[in-house]
Design a protein around this motif. Structure first.
Motif: not given
Length: 389
Positions: A208, A248, A250
């Motif tokens: 990530a 984040l 992802i």
């Protein structure tokens, strides 16, 4: 006995400074309360010591004065330390992102530093209580010894189980130096109840991009029973302040990936699309957080774009960090405004130096902090030798 310099701390910075000064003819005493030299070196890198990084640059360091580290880093580089490692016959390898490790053991780095100190006739005394430190008649007096020069190399309070303390800051203040508020760095985050959706993915790691305050790192993120960890999280933790959100990414290019999944498997649900790219339990948790319960074929571009926006900017609000007990280093420390960037000497107290983690210079994860220890130690050692006798 009277010495040219007394160095407080038998860690990486202190030993390199001692060896440098000693081999240049200075008489040097190293004092440490620990029963072994280089304790943090010994546990670093899983016991193999990530001793430097091929990509050392000043911008890889945090400080109230971002220019401070430039001088020392340019005069004793990663290549200089690597040459020393190779001169001692220590085999090494590059792991990832320029990180250099011993093939064998971190003990080899400690032995190398102690051998270098022995070559310089350095006197090392462990299990020593420092007690009060005084400056009188042009000399620093510590534990029954005296010297014209004194080096603060006792590190910061990270990893207290190794005996680490904030003594460096007390000594600095006693001699009129400022201290930038220390804080844990390279440390995992803790999460609160609002993020409890992710407690069920404990132990899962995934690549990530973690972001905090404009700092971005592309490495692994690990979900823990307390919150967030992994290299990407440790990196951004140094830039985090209480209250800051952590973002984040992802699943990069999530929008196109979800459109492609809708085309290929219109009767599948979001979890199935995510599970093609992410661990199954994480895909399930993310699908629940996004909340699209219908089949992919029934989702509009707008709905998919909203889902993609969550996946590329998944936001957490840490309640804090796991503190000094889990921090690899300490950010903040002795204020560089009171130090010479060339010699590490205190401008208001001639003969007093501060080096390594004790100083407000903090590197990225991956060997950067060890290189600061070597570079600042070498700069200090050279300065000590120039004033010997």
């Amino acid at each position: 006995m009277h010495y040219d310099a007394i160095i407080l701390g038998a860690g990486g910075a202190g030993l390199l400074a001692a060896a440098t000064a000693g081999q240049a003819g200075a008489t040097v005493l190293v004092l440490d309360h620990a029963d072994r030299a280089g304790k943090k070196i010994l546990i670093s890198g899983g016991g193999r010591c990530n001793f430097t990084n091929l990509g050392i640059e000043p911008q890889c360091y945090l400080s109230e004065n971002p220019h401070f580290a430039k001088s020392a880093l340019s005069r004793y580089t990663q290549w200089d330390f690597l040459a020393l490692v190779e001169a001692h016959g220590i085999a090494w390898h590059e792991k990832t992102l320029g990180q250099l490790f011993c093939d064998g053991s971190a003990k080899q780095i400690v032995r190398m530093l102690l051998d270098e100190c022995a070559r310089g006739g350095v006197d090392i005394r462990l299990s020593t209580t420092l007690g009060d430190i005084r400056h009188a008649d042009g000399l620093f007096h510590v534990a029954g010894h005296s010297a014209r020069q004194l080096v603060i190399a006792t590190g910061g309070p990270s990893i207290p189980k190794m005996g680490a303390t904030g003594r460096a800051y007390d000594i600095a203040r006693d001699f009129g130096l400022g201290v930038v508020a220390p804080r844990p760095a390279l440390v995992p985050f803790t999460l609160g109840a609002e993020d409890n959706l992710f407690t069920e993915v404990t132990g899962i790691a995934t690549p990530a991009t973690a972001s905090v305050n404009g700092a971005r790192f592309d490495e692994a993120v690990l979900f823990t029973h307390k919150g967030l960890s992994g290299p990407a999280i440790l990196q951004v933790s140094s830039y985090w302040r209480p209250g800051d959100p952590v973002s984040l990414d992802i699943l990069p290019e999530a929008a196109s990936l979800l459109r492609d999944a809708r085309r290929r498997m219109p009767r599948a649900h979001l979890k199935a699309a995510l599970a093609e790219h992410l661990p199954n339990r994480l895909a399930e948790a993310l699908a629940r957080r996004i909340g699209l319960a219908t089949e992919l074929g029934n989702l509009s571009d707008t709905a998919l774009d909203r889902a993609a926006a969550t996946l590329t900017a998944l936001t957490f609000h840490p309640t804090g960090t796991e503190g000094y007990a889990k921090a690899e280093v300490t950010a903040g420390g002795i204020d560089t405004a009171g130090l010479s960037s060339k010699t590490m000497e205190a401008t208001s107290c001639p003969g007093l130096y501060a080096i390594g983690e004790a100083v407000d210079v903090t590197g990225w994860l991956g060997g950067y902090n060890f290189q600061w220890a070597w570079s600042s130690g070498a700069a200090c050692g050279q300065a000590i030798a120039a004033r010997k006798g």
